[in-house]
Design an enzyme around this catalytic site. Structure first.
Site, PDB file in Angstrom:
ATOM      1  N   GLY A   1       1.421 -20.292  45.470  1.00 17.95           N
ATOM      2  CA  GLY A   1       0.128 -20.931  45.261  1.00 17.95           C
ATOM      3  C   GLY A   1       0.076 -21.793  44.016  1.00 17.95           C
ATOM      4  N   LEU A   2       0.541 -21.258  42.888  1.00 17.77           N
ATOM      5  CA  LEU A   2       0.513 -22.030  41.648  1.00 17.77           C
ATOM      6  C   LEU A   2       1.547 -23.152  41.685  1.00 17.77           C
ATOM      7  CD1 LEU A   2       0.017 -19.284  38.923  1.00 17.77           C
ATOM      8  CD2 LEU A   2      -1.695 -20.671  40.104  1.00 17.77           C
TER       9      LEU A   2
ATOM     10  N   ASP B   1      17.432 -17.351  45.168  1.00 17.58           N
ATOM     11  CA  ASP B   1      16.805 -16.044  45.052  1.00 17.58           C
ATOM     12  C   ASP B   1      16.970 -15.610  43.597  1.00 17.58           C
ATOM     13  OD1 ASP B   1      16.260 -13.251  45.030  1.00 17.58           O
ATOM     14  OD2 ASP B   1      16.787 -13.095  47.146  1.00 17.58           O
TER      15      ASP B   1
ATOM     16  N   PHE C   1       7.167 -19.767  37.455  1.00 16.60           N
ATOM     17  CA  PHE C   1       6.123 -19.187  38.299  1.00 16.60           C
ATOM     18  C   PHE C   1       6.705 -18.244  39.348  1.00 16.60           C
ATOM     19  CE2 PHE C   1       3.598 -23.329  37.606  1.00 16.60           C
ATOM     20  CZ  PHE C   1       2.817 -22.763  36.607  1.00 16.60           C
ATOM     21  N   GLY C   2       8.032 -18.155  39.437  1.00 16.79           N
ATOM     22  CA  GLY C   2       8.678 -17.412  40.507  1.00 16.79           C
ATOM     23  C   GLY C   2       8.509 -15.911  40.397  1.00 16.79           C
TER      24      GLY C   2
ATOM     25  N   TYR D   1       3.407  -4.160  39.035  1.00 18.81           N
ATOM     26  CA  TYR D   1       3.472  -5.609  38.812  1.00 18.81           C
ATOM     27  C   TYR D   1       3.182  -5.934  37.346  1.00 18.81           C
ATOM     28  CZ  TYR D   1       1.738 -10.405  38.653  1.00 18.81           C
ATOM     29  OH  TYR D   1       1.506 -11.712  38.298  1.00 18.81           O
TER      30      TYR D   1
ATOM     31  N   LYS E   1       5.626  -7.694  34.320  1.00 20.82           N
ATOM     32  CA  LYS E   1       5.286  -8.826  33.461  1.00 20.82           C
ATOM     33  C   LYS E   1       5.381  -8.437  31.978  1.00 20.82           C
ATOM     34  CE  LYS E   1       4.625 -11.979  36.550  1.00 20.82           C
ATOM     35  NZ  LYS E   1       5.503 -13.168  36.603  1.00 20.82           N
TER      36      LYS E   1
ATOM     37  N   SER F   1      -6.201 -17.968  38.764  1.00 20.41           N
ATOM     38  CA  SER F   1      -6.104 -19.421  38.914  1.00 20.41           C
ATOM     39  C   SER F   1      -6.229 -19.806  40.379  1.00 20.41           C
ATOM     40  CB  SER F   1      -4.785 -19.940  38.328  1.00 20.41           C
ATOM     41  OG  SER F   1      -4.821 -21.341  38.197  1.00 20.41           O
TER      42      SER F   1
ATOM     43  N   ARG G   1     -15.931 -11.037  39.032  1.00 25.34           N
ATOM     44  CA  ARG G   1     -14.887 -10.795  38.034  1.00 25.34           C
ATOM     45  C   ARG G   1     -14.256 -12.107  37.591  1.00 25.34           C
ATOM     46  NH1 ARG G   1      -9.406 -10.569  38.381  1.00 25.34           N
ATOM     47  NH2 ARG G   1      -8.345  -9.422  36.698  1.00 25.34           N
TER      48      ARG G   1
END
Length: 278
Positions: A17-18, A54, A74-75, A139, A143, A169, A177
């Site tokens: 998406g980004l 990959d 962004f991957g 997740y 990060k 985004s 929210r």
């Protein structure tokens, strides 16, 4: 006018998406935009290169990074789920990316981190970049790992990184929210541009948000990046309130900044103390 300080810019996650939203925008930042994903992103257009890879494949990532001057990462997996895919894409994948950057002399990375690194702070709190991480999910943990790994690669090898803790985004806020966490696509591009062009980036985290009246984030420690948001969720407030129900203030998704991302796949009240019997 966007200053093109990097000849060849790599953007991973180009099919997401980004990545899709930034594909045309980031062409203003470079002479050549190299697009990468493990999924097909279509043929290269003018000023583009396409490299399928990959992130868990070290050799493929090495080839993907060779010859670029900076990276916008962004991957990876962008939602909560089983650990093994997150491990491969977000943990092994980000290690492979930084190792390739080290080998090929890439000195600047914009790393798409997430608000879920701090998702267990309450929506009643305003947090700074000095608050400790409180991931709300596997997740979010992945990060946080990426932020720590990038810190080591800066301290040890001088690779400057902006860890952009992206809020929400989308083209517009989807719910109440997001009135606090929303980051417009244009502001995301302004933020990435600031991270790519600021003379001295160092290693910094920065919250990815637009100029929203309601916010949980304090970016004052990242002023050196020079990011100035120009959009706001405020014009969407009335419409969002009209189409969404009144929130349940006892719901953990309303209490915590991570929202509905918390406790995916398990009861939302699993963390709460049991009620005492009368």
């Amino acid at each position: 006018m966007t200053i093109k300080v990097h000849h060849t810019l790599l953007m991973t996650g180009a099919a997401g998406g980004l990545g899709t939203a930034m594909r045309d925008r980031l062409k203003a930042n470079c002479e050549v935009l190299r697009l990468s994903d493990r999924s097909d992103v279509g043929p290269a257009r003018a000023g583009e290169e396409v490299v399928l890879a990959d992130l868990a494949d070290a050799a493929a990532v090495d080839a993907m990074v060779k010859g670029v001057n900076a990276i916008v990462h962004f991957g990876g997996i962008s939602v909560e789920g089983p650990f093994e895919p997150i491990l491969q894409a977000n943990i092994l994948g980000v290690y492979n990316l930084y190792e390739a950057a080290r080998k090929h002399g890439v000195k600047r990375v914009v790393f798409a981190s997430s608000n879920h690194v701090t998702g267990f702070y309450k929506q009643s709190e305003t947090i700074t970049l000095n608050h400790p991480a409180r991931p709300d999910s596997l997740y979010g943990v992945s990060k946080a790992f990426g932020e720590d790994l990038s810190r080591m690669y800066y301290d040890r090898y001088g690779i400057e990184t902006a860890c952009v803790r992206i809020g929400s985004s989308f083209a517009e806020p989807k719910d109440r929210r997001m009135l606090a966490s929303w980051l417009s696509f244009d502001d995301l591009h302004r933020l990435v541009t600031a991270c790519l062009t600021t003379p001295v980036l160092g290693h910094t985290a920065i919250f990815g948000m637009s100029d929203n009246a309601v916010t949980w984030y304090d970016n004052s420690a990242a002023r050196h990046v020079g990011y100035v948001p120009q959009d706001s969720s405020d014009p969407f407030r009335e419409a969002v309130y009209a189409r969404t129900p009144e929130p349940d203030v006892t719901d953990p998704a309303v209490i915590y900044q991570g929202g509905g991302f918390l406790f995916q796949g398990e009861p939302m009240t699993a963390h709460l103390p049991a009620k005492k019997k009368a």
